[in-house]
Scaffold this motif. Structure first.
Motif, PDB file in Angstrom:
ATOM      1  N   ASN A   4       0.818  -1.213   0.000  1.00 30.37           N
ATOM      2  CA  ASN A   4       0.000   0.000   0.000  1.00 30.37           C
ATOM      3  C   ASN A   4       0.854   1.267   0.000  1.00 30.37           C
ATOM      4  OD1 ASN A   4      -2.701  -1.060   0.090  1.00 30.37           O
ATOM      5  ND2 ASN A   4      -2.203  -1.785   2.138  1.00 30.37           N
ATOM      6  N   GLY A   5       2.110   1.146  -0.347  1.00 29.28           N
ATOM      7  CA  GLY A   5       3.034   2.270  -0.299  1.00 29.28           C
ATOM      8  C   GLY A   5       2.619   3.461  -1.128  1.00 29.28           C
ATOM      9  N   ASN A   6       1.894   3.233  -2.224  1.00 29.15           N
ATOM     10  CA  ASN A   6       1.436   4.335  -3.067  1.00 29.15           C
ATOM     11  C   ASN A   6       0.200   5.025  -2.503  1.00 29.15           C
ATOM     12  OD1 ASN A   6       3.480   4.028  -4.926  1.00 29.15           O
ATOM     13  ND2 ASN A   6       2.323   2.565  -6.152  1.00 29.15           N
ATOM     14  N   ASN A   7      -0.331   4.505  -1.418  1.00 23.17           N
ATOM     15  CA  ASN A   7      -1.509   5.082  -0.786  1.00 23.17           C
ATOM     16  C   ASN A   7      -1.192   5.380   0.686  1.00 23.17           C
ATOM     17  OD1 ASN A   7      -4.003   5.786   0.174  1.00 23.17           O
ATOM     18  ND2 ASN A   7      -5.075   4.140  -0.888  1.00 23.17           N
ATOM     19  N   PRO A   8      -0.602   6.559   0.955  1.00 20.72           N
ATOM     20  CA  PRO A   8      -0.184   6.880   2.331  1.00 20.72           C
ATOM     21  C   PRO A   8      -1.300   6.804   3.376  1.00 20.72           C
ATOM     22  CG  PRO A   8       0.827   8.413   0.797  1.00 20.72           C
ATOM     23  CD  PRO A   8      -0.168   7.596   0.009  1.00 20.72           C
ATOM     24  N   GLN A   9      -2.559   7.050   2.979  1.00 20.80           N
ATOM     25  CA  GLN A   9      -3.653   6.942   3.939  1.00 20.80           C
ATOM     26  C   GLN A   9      -3.771   5.522   4.488  1.00 20.80           C
ATOM     27  OE1 GLN A   9      -3.901   8.577   1.048  1.00 20.80           O
ATOM     28  NE2 GLN A   9      -4.850  10.554   1.416  1.00 20.80           N
ATOM     29  N   LYS A  10      -3.537   4.524   3.649  1.00 23.68           N
ATOM     30  CA  LYS A  10      -3.606   3.136   4.101  1.00 23.68           C
ATOM     31  C   LYS A  10      -2.401   2.768   4.959  1.00 23.68           C
ATOM     32  CE  LYS A  10      -6.545   1.242   0.495  1.00 23.68           C
ATOM     33  NZ  LYS A  10      -6.674   0.257  -0.587  1.00 23.68           N
ATOM     34  N   VAL A  11      -1.280   3.424   4.729  1.00 22.13           N
ATOM     35  CA  VAL A  11      -0.066   3.163   5.516  1.00 22.13           C
ATOM     36  C   VAL A  11      -0.211   3.738   6.929  1.00 22.13           C
ATOM     37  CG1 VAL A  11       2.429   3.623   5.658  1.00 22.13           C
ATOM     38  CG2 VAL A  11       1.390   3.041   3.461  1.00 22.13           C
ATOM     39  N   MET A  12      -1.022   4.786   7.095  1.00 22.38           N
ATOM     40  CA  MET A  12      -1.163   5.469   8.388  1.00 22.38           C
ATOM     41  C   MET A  12      -1.631   4.540   9.497  1.00 22.38           C
ATOM     42  SD  MET A  12      -0.010   8.443   8.164  1.00 22.38           S
ATOM     43  CE  MET A  12       1.053   7.995   6.805  1.00 22.38           C
ATOM     44  N   LYS A  13      -2.435   3.536   9.190  1.00 19.93           N
ATOM     45  CA  LYS A  13      -2.911   2.638  10.246  1.00 19.93           C
ATOM     46  C   LYS A  13      -1.772   1.795  10.827  1.00 19.93           C
ATOM     47  CE  LYS A  13      -4.509  -1.128   7.284  1.00 19.93           C
ATOM     48  NZ  LYS A  13      -5.654  -1.890   6.825  1.00 19.93           N
ATOM     49  N   HIS A  14      -0.636   1.739  10.132  1.00 21.59           N
ATOM     50  CA  HIS A  14       0.519   0.972  10.605  1.00 21.59           C
ATOM     51  C   HIS A  14       1.561   1.840  11.289  1.00 21.59           C
ATOM     52  CE1 HIS A  14      -0.952  -2.539   8.475  1.00 21.59           C
ATOM     53  NE2 HIS A  14      -1.098  -1.799   7.390  1.00 21.59           N
ATOM     54  N   MET A  15       1.326   3.142  11.394  1.00 17.31           N
ATOM     55  CA  MET A  15       2.326   4.049  11.966  1.00 17.31           C
ATOM     56  C   MET A  15       2.763   3.675  13.380  1.00 17.31           C
ATOM     57  SD  MET A  15       3.352   6.098   9.680  1.00 17.31           S
ATOM     58  CE  MET A  15       4.097   7.501  10.461  1.00 17.31           C
ATOM     59  N   ASN A  23       0.977   7.899  16.552  1.00 13.44           N
ATOM     60  CA  ASN A  23      -0.271   7.265  16.148  1.00 13.44           C
ATOM     61  C   ASN A  23      -0.484   7.395  14.642  1.00 13.44           C
ATOM     62  OD1 ASN A  23      -2.744   5.906  16.578  1.00 13.44           O
ATOM     63  ND2 ASN A  23      -3.810   7.872  16.520  1.00 13.44           N
ATOM     64  N   GLN A  24      -0.308   8.616  14.138  1.00  8.96           N
ATOM     65  CA  GLN A  24      -0.484   8.860  12.711  1.00  8.96           C
ATOM     66  C   GLN A  24       0.096  10.208  12.350  1.00  8.96           C
ATOM     67  OE1 GLN A  24      -4.680   8.824  12.014  1.00  8.96           O
ATOM     68  NE2 GLN A  24      -4.998  10.853  12.852  1.00  8.96           N
ATOM     69  N   VAL A  38       0.051  15.556   1.728  1.00  8.58           N
ATOM     70  CA  VAL A  38       1.148  16.267   2.374  1.00  8.58           C
ATOM     71  C   VAL A  38       1.002  16.070   3.883  1.00  8.58           C
ATOM     72  CG1 VAL A  38       2.153  18.545   2.764  1.00  8.58           C
ATOM     73  CG2 VAL A  38       1.218  17.975   0.527  1.00  8.58           C
ATOM     74  N   ALA A  39       2.090  15.649   4.556  1.00  6.55           N
ATOM     75  CA  ALA A  39       2.080  15.498   6.011  1.00  6.55           C
ATOM     76  C   ALA A  39       2.413  16.851   6.632  1.00  6.55           C
ATOM     77  CB  ALA A  39       3.087  14.448   6.442  1.00  6.55           C
ATOM     78  N   ILE A  40       1.570  17.300   7.553  1.00  4.85           N
ATOM     79  CA  ILE A  40       1.808  18.602   8.184  1.00  4.85           C
ATOM     80  C   ILE A  40       2.118  18.497   9.677  1.00  4.85           C
ATOM     81  CG2 ILE A  40       0.470  19.920   6.513  1.00  4.85           C
ATOM     82  CD1 ILE A  40      -1.800  19.945   8.625  1.00  4.85           C
ATOM     83  N   ALA A  41       1.873  17.310  10.274  1.00  2.00           N
ATOM     84  CA  ALA A  41       2.116  17.153  11.706  1.00  2.00           C
ATOM     85  C   ALA A  41       2.101  15.677  12.068  1.00  2.00           C
ATOM     86  CB  ALA A  41       1.055  17.894  12.503  1.00  2.00           C
ATOM     87  N   MET A  42       2.543  15.391  13.292  1.00  2.00           N
ATOM     88  CA  MET A  42       2.462  14.026  13.816  1.00  2.00           C
ATOM     89  C   MET A  42       1.632  14.045  15.087  1.00  2.00           C
ATOM     90  SD  MET A  42       6.405  13.488  14.984  1.00  2.00           S
ATOM     91  CE  MET A  42       7.337  14.876  15.602  1.00  2.00           C
ATOM     92  N   ASP A  43       0.878  12.975  15.265  1.00  2.00           N
ATOM     93  CA  ASP A  43      -0.037  12.819  16.388  1.00  2.00           C
ATOM     94  C   ASP A  43       0.467  11.686  17.270  1.00  2.00           C
ATOM     95  OD1 ASP A  43      -2.267  14.061  17.311  1.00  2.00           O
ATOM     96  OD2 ASP A  43      -3.634  13.159  15.856  1.00  2.00           O
ATOM     97  N   SER A  44       0.562  11.924  18.563  1.00  4.69           N
ATOM     98  CA  SER A  44       1.065  10.915  19.489  1.00  4.69           C
ATOM     99  C   SER A  44      -0.040   9.932  19.871  1.00  4.69           C
ATOM    100  CB  SER A  44       1.591  11.599  20.748  1.00  4.69           C
ATOM    101  OG  SER A  44       1.924  10.650  21.718  1.00  4.69           O
ATOM    102  N   CYS A  45       0.358   8.697  20.130  1.00  5.55           N
ATOM    103  CA  CYS A  45      -0.610   7.710  20.612  1.00  5.55           C
ATOM    104  C   CYS A  45      -0.517   7.568  22.128  1.00  5.55           C
ATOM    105  CB  CYS A  45      -0.409   6.363  19.921  1.00  5.55           C
ATOM    106  SG  CYS A  45       1.199   5.634  20.170  1.00  5.55           S
ATOM    107  N   VAL A  46       0.377   8.331  22.752  1.00 10.17           N
ATOM    108  CA  VAL A  46       0.534   8.329  24.203  1.00 10.17           C
ATOM    109  C   VAL A  46       0.062   9.685  24.708  1.00 10.17           C
ATOM    110  CG1 VAL A  46       2.152   8.104  26.108  1.00 10.17           C
ATOM    111  CG2 VAL A  46       2.528   6.803  24.003  1.00 10.17           C
ATOM    112  N   GLY A  47      -1.031   9.704  25.424  1.00  8.22           N
ATOM    113  CA  GLY A  47      -1.592  10.983  25.861  1.00  8.22           C
ATOM    114  C   GLY A  47      -2.136  11.728  24.661  1.00  8.22           C
TER     115      GLY A  47
END
Length: 115
Positions: A4-15, A23-24, A38-47
């Motif tokens: 799914n490398g050509n579809n970054p939205q599908k890769v996000m669930k594996h972040m 998290n994503q 385009v990625a503009i930020a990262m979201d934490s899965c801790v807190g």
């Protein structure tokens, strides 16, 4: 991930499996057809922590290439935030300063100040 490398939205669930405590990525753009998001930020899965990138990152090329670019962008963004935090620490009230930056940056700057 590779299929799914050509579809970054599908890769996000594996972040969370690829990056510890991420998290994503926050993506802009649909990524439909030939258009890549385009990625503009990262979201934490801790807190709850949200770290905006210094520069938007277009997710181009193979998945292993753009994931390396994500690592480079994370590092440069945290470095930029750290520089600003060090300057803010000198001029701001300590309680305000402690709450304004990502926790890892605040801990690092606190240790630098302590030394």
């Amino acid at each position: 991930i590779l299929s799914n490398g050509n579809n970054p939205q599908k890769v996000m669930k594996h972040m969370p499996k690829v990056f510890q405590a991420i998290n994503q990525l926050d993506l802009e753009g649909e990524g439909g057809g030939e258009e890549r998001p385009v990625a503009i930020a990262m979201d934490s899965c801790v807190g709850q922590e949200y770290v905006k990138f210094s520069q938007p990152l277009k997710l181009l090329g193979k998945v292993e290439v753009y994931l390396q670019m994500v690592i480079d962008t994370m590092r440069s963004s945290l470095q930029d935030i750290s520089k600003k935090s060090l300057e803010n620490q000198k001029s701001m009230d300590r309680e305000e300063w402690l709450k304004m930056d990502p926790s890892q940056v605040t801990m690092l700057m606190n240790l630098i100040y302590w030394c």
